[in-house]
Scaffold this motif. Structure first.
Motif, PDB file in Angstrom:
ATOM      1  N   PHE A  32       4.503  11.786  -1.918  1.00 32.49           N
ATOM      2  CA  PHE A  32       3.121  10.863  -0.883  1.00 32.49           C
ATOM      3  C   PHE A  32       4.136   9.373  -0.990  1.00 32.49           C
ATOM      4  N   GLU A  33       4.045   8.701  -0.070  1.00 28.13           N
ATOM      5  CA  GLU A  33       4.651   7.149  -0.392  1.00 28.13           C
ATOM      6  C   GLU A  33       3.335   6.168  -0.027  1.00 28.13           C
ATOM      7  N   ALA A  34       2.679   6.244  -1.319  1.00 30.61           N
ATOM      8  CA  ALA A  34       1.623   5.618  -1.565  1.00 30.61           C
ATOM      9  C   ALA A  34       1.978   3.939  -1.576  1.00 30.61           C
ATOM     10  N   GLY A  35       2.716   3.624  -2.405  1.00 27.67           N
ATOM     11  CA  GLY A  35       3.383   1.994  -2.322  1.00 27.67           C
ATOM     12  C   GLY A  35       3.323   1.901  -0.757  1.00 27.67           C
ATOM     13  N   ALA A  36       3.764   1.531   0.700  1.00 26.78           N
ATOM     14  CA  ALA A  36       4.038   1.603   1.329  1.00 26.78           C
ATOM     15  C   ALA A  36       2.960   1.259   1.884  1.00 26.78           C
ATOM     16  N   TYR A  37       2.100   2.620   1.824  1.00 26.56           N
ATOM     17  CA  TYR A  37       0.632   2.638   2.633  1.00 26.56           C
ATOM     18  C   TYR A  37      -0.217   1.452   1.784  1.00 26.56           C
ATOM     19  N   LEU A  38      -0.254   1.709   0.968  1.00 27.63           N
ATOM     20  CA  LEU A  38      -0.867   0.427  -0.834  1.00 27.63           C
ATOM     21  C   LEU A  38      -0.906  -0.765   0.252  1.00 27.63           C
ATOM     22  N   ARG A  39       0.278  -1.376  -0.051  1.00 29.51           N
ATOM     23  CA  ARG A  39       0.408  -2.683   0.763  1.00 29.51           C
ATOM     24  C   ARG A  39       0.496  -2.382   2.186  1.00 29.51           C
ATOM     25  N   ALA A  40       0.436  -2.401   2.740  1.00 35.73           N
ATOM     26  CA  ALA A  40       0.120  -2.130   4.009  1.00 35.73           C
ATOM     27  C   ALA A  40      -1.636  -2.777   4.176  1.00 35.73           C
ATOM     28  N   ALA A  41      -2.066  -1.490   3.892  1.00 35.34           N
ATOM     29  CA  ALA A  41      -3.761  -1.560   3.846  1.00 35.34           C
ATOM     30  C   ALA A  41      -4.410  -3.354   2.949  1.00 35.34           C
ATOM     31  N   LYS A  42      -3.209  -3.723   2.258  1.00 33.83           N
ATOM     32  CA  LYS A  42      -3.917  -5.075   1.295  1.00 33.83           C
ATOM     33  C   LYS A  42      -4.031  -4.999  -0.106  1.00 33.83           C
ATOM     34  N   ALA A  43      -3.436  -3.421  -0.464  1.00 31.83           N
ATOM     35  CA  ALA A  43      -4.208  -3.466  -1.305  1.00 31.83           C
ATOM     36  C   ALA A  43      -4.022  -4.397  -2.922  1.00 31.83           C
ATOM     37  N   PRO A  44      -4.215  -4.445  -4.443  1.00 28.05           N
ATOM     38  CA  PRO A  44      -4.463  -5.093  -5.513  1.00 28.05           C
ATOM     39  C   PRO A  44      -2.891  -4.728  -5.625  1.00 28.05           C
ATOM     40  N   ASP A  45      -2.293  -5.648  -6.451  1.00 26.57           N
ATOM     41  CA  ASP A  45      -1.216  -5.104  -7.205  1.00 26.57           C
ATOM     42  C   ASP A  45      -0.197  -4.085  -6.673  1.00 26.57           C
ATOM     43  N   GLY A  46       0.306  -3.455  -7.476  1.00 30.76           N
ATOM     44  CA  GLY A  46       1.543  -2.927  -6.963  1.00 30.76           C
ATOM     45  C   GLY A  46       2.656  -1.979  -7.530  1.00 30.76           C
ATOM     46  N   PHE A  47       1.062  -1.415  -8.199  1.00 30.82           N
ATOM     47  CA  PHE A  47       1.337  -0.487  -9.160  1.00 30.82           C
ATOM     48  C   PHE A  47       1.531   0.864  -9.171  1.00 30.82           C
ATOM     49  N   LEU A  48       1.385   1.688  -7.483  1.00 30.50           N
ATOM     50  CA  LEU A  48       1.703   3.068  -7.572  1.00 30.50           C
ATOM     51  C   LEU A  48       2.557   2.972  -6.791  1.00 30.50           C
ATOM     52  N   ASP A  49       3.637   3.453  -6.696  1.00 27.65           N
ATOM     53  CA  ASP A  49       5.391   3.641  -5.843  1.00 27.65           C
ATOM     54  C   ASP A  49       5.005   5.418  -4.946  1.00 27.65           C
ATOM     55  N   LEU A  50       6.079   5.243  -5.104  1.00 25.17           N
ATOM     56  CA  LEU A  50       6.184   7.456  -4.551  1.00 25.17           C
ATOM     57  C   LEU A  50       5.408   7.946  -5.804  1.00 25.17           C
TER      58      LEU A  50
END
Length: 114
Positions: free
Chosen positions: A66-84
């Protein structure tokens, strides 16, 4: 009955399906990974078709990425903890396997659903 695999992603921090997340599926054979599918979640956080259809089912070891990091960045989520997020699992019987992902910016969980 033939086996197949479905998945969906819920953004638990926002209380919404995770639309637009890229998911890849691999079949594992020792250290070898064979790419089987590359899909993006729809507005309901699901793929439009099974990520592994019955016509391609074979017992064995698999990995969903799951490419969670790209999704979370696009959703303007805080931090950058998770990626793949790689999830490895085994499918042994010809049945419906459902592997959902519950996601927040700082953690995730999964289970074998129905």
């Amino acid at each position: 009955m033939t086996g197949y695999l479905t998945t969906h992603v819920l953004d638990t921090a926002r209380g919404l399906p995770a639309a637009g997340m890229r998911i890849r599926l691999y079949r594992l054979d020792g250290d070898r990974r064979e790419a089987l599918a590359d899909m993006t979640t729809n507005a309901d956080g699901r793929t439009d078709t099974p990520i592994l259809p019955a016509t391609a089912f074979a017992p064995g070891d698999y990995e969903l990425v799951f490419e969670a990091g790209a999704y979370l960045r696009a959703a303007k989520a805080p931090d950058g903890f998770l990626d793949l997020i790689p999830l490895r699992f085994r499918m042994e019987e010809a049945a419906h396997y459902h592997v959902p992902l519950l996601l927040s910016p700082f953690g995730y969980s999964t289970y074998r659903g129905s």
